[in-house]
Every structure is written in structure tokens, then in C-alpha cells.
Design a protein around this motif. Sequence first.
Motif, PDB file in Angstrom:
ATOM      1  N   UNK A 386       0.803  -1.229   0.000  1.00 36.98           N
ATOM      2  CA  UNK A 386       0.000   0.000   0.000  1.00 36.98           C
ATOM      3  C   UNK A 386       0.826   1.264   0.000  1.00 36.98           C
ATOM      4  N   UNK A 387       2.134   1.130   0.195  1.00 39.26           N
ATOM      5  CA  UNK A 387       3.048   2.272   0.157  1.00 39.26           C
ATOM      6  C   UNK A 387       3.689   2.344  -1.221  1.00 39.26           C
ATOM      7  N   UNK A 388       3.758   3.564  -1.777  1.00 43.38           N
ATOM      8  CA  UNK A 388       4.380   3.790  -3.076  1.00 43.38           C
ATOM      9  C   UNK A 388       5.462   4.860  -2.914  1.00 43.38           C
ATOM     10  N   UNK A 389       6.465   4.800  -3.800  1.00 45.59           N
ATOM     11  CA  UNK A 389       7.557   5.766  -3.734  1.00 45.59           C
ATOM     12  C   UNK A 389       7.862   6.259  -5.142  1.00 45.59           C
ATOM     13  N   UNK A 390       8.093   7.557  -5.278  1.00 48.41           N
ATOM     14  CA  UNK A 390       8.343   8.122  -6.602  1.00 48.41           C
ATOM     15  C   UNK A 390       9.287   9.310  -6.504  1.00 48.41           C
ATOM     16  N   UNK A 391      10.018   9.536  -7.589  1.00 46.21           N
ATOM     17  CA  UNK A 391      10.898  10.697  -7.655  1.00 46.21           C
ATOM     18  C   UNK A 391      12.234  10.467  -6.996  1.00 46.21           C
ATOM     19  N   UNK A 392      12.797  11.533  -6.483  1.00 44.77           N
ATOM     20  CA  UNK A 392      14.174  11.511  -6.010  1.00 44.77           C
ATOM     21  C   UNK A 392      14.345  10.825  -4.661  1.00 44.77           C
ATOM     22  N   UNK A 393      13.257  10.444  -3.983  1.00 41.78           N
ATOM     23  CA  UNK A 393      13.411   9.675  -2.746  1.00 41.78           C
ATOM     24  C   UNK A 393      14.042   8.319  -3.057  1.00 41.78           C
ATOM     25  N   UNK A 394      13.871   7.864  -4.294  1.00 39.56           N
ATOM     26  CA  UNK A 394      14.484   6.619  -4.737  1.00 39.56           C
ATOM     27  C   UNK A 394      15.960   6.852  -5.064  1.00 39.56           C
ATOM     28  N   UNK A 395      16.744   5.803  -5.033  1.00 38.79           N
ATOM     29  CA  UNK A 395      18.169   5.911  -5.367  1.00 38.79           C
ATOM     30  C   UNK A 395      18.328   5.986  -6.884  1.00 38.79           C
ATOM     31  N   UNK A 396      17.802   7.077  -7.439  1.00 30.62           N
ATOM     32  CA  UNK A 396      17.864   7.360  -8.876  1.00 30.62           C
ATOM     33  C   UNK A 396      18.295   8.808  -9.037  1.00 30.62           C
ATOM     34  N   UNK A 397      19.230   9.038  -9.933  1.00 34.04           N
ATOM     35  CA  UNK A 397      19.544  10.427 -10.281  1.00 34.04           C
ATOM     36  C   UNK A 397      20.060  10.469 -11.705  1.00 34.04           C
ATOM     37  N   UNK A 398      19.708  11.553 -12.401  1.00 33.90           N
ATOM     38  CA  UNK A 398      20.127  11.738 -13.777  1.00 33.90           C
ATOM     39  C   UNK A 398      21.125  12.867 -13.891  1.00 33.90           C
ATOM     40  N   UNK A 399      21.768  12.928 -15.055  1.00 29.87           N
ATOM     41  CA  UNK A 399      22.657  14.050 -15.313  1.00 29.87           C
ATOM     42  C   UNK A 399      21.812  15.276 -15.626  1.00 29.87           C
ATOM     43  N   UNK A 400      22.443  16.414 -15.741  1.00 25.65           N
ATOM     44  CA  UNK A 400      21.724  17.635 -16.034  1.00 25.65           C
ATOM     45  C   UNK A 400      21.140  17.600 -17.449  1.00 25.65           C
ATOM     46  N   UNK A 401      19.984  18.232 -17.627  1.00 31.95           N
ATOM     47  CA  UNK A 401      19.374  18.274 -18.953  1.00 31.95           C
ATOM     48  C   UNK A 401      17.912  17.904 -18.988  1.00 31.95           C
TER      49      UNK A 401
END
Length: 427
Positions: A386-401
Motif C-alpha cells: 500500500x506504500x508507493x515511492x516516486x521521484x528523487x526519494x528513490x536511489x535514482x539520479x540523472x545528469x543535467x538536462x
Amino acid sequence: MRGDDWRGSGEAQRAAVIVVGAGAAGLFAAIACAEANPGQSIHIFEAGREPLAKVRISGGGRCNVTHACFDPAVLVSHYPRGDRALRGPFSRFQPRDTVQWFEQRGVQLKTEADGRMFPTTDDSGTIIDCLLGEARRLGIQIHTSQAIAQIHHDDEGFWLTTRAGAKWQCDRLLLATGSSPGGYRLALKLGHDLVPPVPSLFTFNIPDPALRDLAGVSVETVHLSLALEDSPMLTQSGPLLITHWGMSGPAVLKLSAYGAVGLHRQRYRATLTVNWLPTLKQDQVRQKLTSLKQEQGKRQVAAFSPFPELSRRLWQYLVQHRAKVSTQLNWADLSKGQMQTLVTELTRGDYAIAGKGVFKDEFVTCGGIPLPEVNFKTLESRRCPGLYLAGEILNIDGITGGFNFQNAWTTGWLAGQAMAAALATTA
């Protein structure tokens, strides 16, 4: 704390979905959920004073919405962390879908030469007005200055209390709090682990006064190499900008993203190798300088830049301060050793990084909730149903652009769709 304890200390208000965090991922998820399953009670809680604060300042106030990269297999290559996890999500919602989503709501995007996409108004307010307008139309309630202080999960759902003492209960919960420590605490409370967050996308502090005197000088294409302990050599190519504190520009920012963890471990002390002439082989550079020595022997070495890519000021810096060649020396008098030193400085000069700066108003971190703990078909937690996670709270990051916003749109949209479907099956 048990759900019974919450009810005993006061009546909790009820919602079908609560989103914690009114940033890009949170708003987009709430809108996607409301459109896919109309009539649900959706509330967003934001600790700050206004929603979409990062959207407002991004891209120098223009909002770099996404990037014109429409092949998911290529798109994932722009994420130092999260590339494999995003491959499936990008096959379902990618930049082309983002462009279409905004266009259907009256917001036109334009593509700049480097692939970055902005609203044609060049105003982040256009994106904010669109998202908030959709939220109002769909009846989504946004509560600002309402940080979540406590959280509990049981068979009846999620029980939350705000810092002001208000109590809420919901069936589905989305954490979209970016790199906020408060968001991480909530995720940890609900059974998740945390990859320690460290900065990503930053400039290099290079303590060379002569270099810093060139602030504002740029080179269209350089090749950079970064040596880190216990790590393969990292490389990047692209534009470079000399600043009052060292080096910046797309090539540096990309390199900082891929080296973020290693640089943090080394306290931002490392050696950066710069090839100022990446289109030429070292032998070609040497041949060019040898020809000048033979044909322009009476001219001073520092008098002009023989390479159009390098401005006169940068050439003089490389000659005088890096190769240690006197500004009065003529080409004919350049020794073999000085020639070799100059070739080296032009093609693989070493610069000591002694710290990091920031990149404008872009505050990006790597680290966060470990990706194996999340189902990337739905963005639902594997640790807490029942819990969802989205965006930068996840261990995900992109380069600039625009890549970090695309992660927010994609994971937010998928989470919203999944929450809507889950509510429909339990209705």
C-alpha cells in the motif's frame, strides 16, 4: 504506535490516497491517480510553504521539463543510478508522453540545440499553473506547511499525524519527498533501508588563481578523465566553463554525477585530467606545434592561439602557467622538453580538485531508497503493502538536462496509475 492508539487520542480524517510531498513527482502522481479513478479523496501534504518550489527555480526559472530523447534504451544511459530499473517504466511513460501530456493541457514545449526541453514561455510558472490547475479541477487537496511528524501502518491502512497535530488515515500512501531527511525517516519507519544520500551534479573547486582569472572562458568540447580510488577511470566529453572557483559546464556536471559517491568518499579530493583538444591525436598536436616552430620561429609562443578551439586568453594560460613557457619566448627557441610539456598540457593536463561547488539552483542527490525494495511496474514498496515511492526519494539520479524531472514524471505517473487501479479493486 497502533491504529487503536491513534483513534483513542482523537478522530482521524479519512482519505483514499495521501501523497507526502508536493513536488513534481507528488503532483503528477496525484493527478494521474485522480484521472484514472475519479472521485477518490486525494490529499497532498507539503512541509514547505508552497508546492512545486523546485520546479519554480529549476532551469534558471525556465523549468527544464524533460529532454528530447525518445528511445528508452538510450534514455536510461543518462542515469548514473537507476538505469536498469527505469528501462521498463520508460517503455510506458517517456519524454514523448510528457510532451504530449502538457500539450493536451495547453502547454507547448520547445527543444533547444542541446536537447533540453522548456515551455515556450521560458517561464516555470507555466508548468506550475498547469499542474496546480489540473489538481484543482480534479478536486485534489494540497496542504502546505504541513509536515508529517509520525506514521504507522496496520491492516486498516496508514495513520499519519502532522507536526501541528492533525490526524489522518488513508488506504494508499505515496512518499514523494525528494531528498528530504523527513521523507527518509518516514520510509525507514515503514520498513525501508536507505542508501546514504550524497550530492550529485556539482562543479569542481580547483585552487589555481591563474585559472580562476579566466572566469567566463568556455571551450565547446573537452574530454575529461577522473581517477578515483577503487573505481574504473571515469570519462566525459562536452562543453567546459571556467569559473571563479574552478571548472563547470555540462562535461564537469556529468562527470560529477558519475563520480558522486567516489568523490564524496575522497572528501572531494581527486585529480582531473583535461584534454583541451579532443578532436586531435597527441601526435597531430605535436606536429602542429612543430610546424609553427619551423615556420613562425620569430613569433612569440604566447602571441596567438594556433588552435581555433582555444581562446587567446586560455592559450596564454596554458603556455605561461601550465607549460611554464615565458611570454617572451619565440617559437624558434622552444626546447624539446618545453614542446613536450606543452603537448602534455594541451592533451592530458592534470588539475587538482580540492572541493565541490553547487550548480546554480539544481539540488540533486544520489542515494535514497534501495531500488530492489520497490516494484518498478507499480512503484509499490516490496516492504510495505500500500506504500508507493516516486521521484528523487528513490536511489535514482540523472545528469543535467531534464532527466531528473523525467524520472519524477515517469515514476509519479506509474505510481498514480497503480494506486488508482488498487483502489478500484478494493472498492
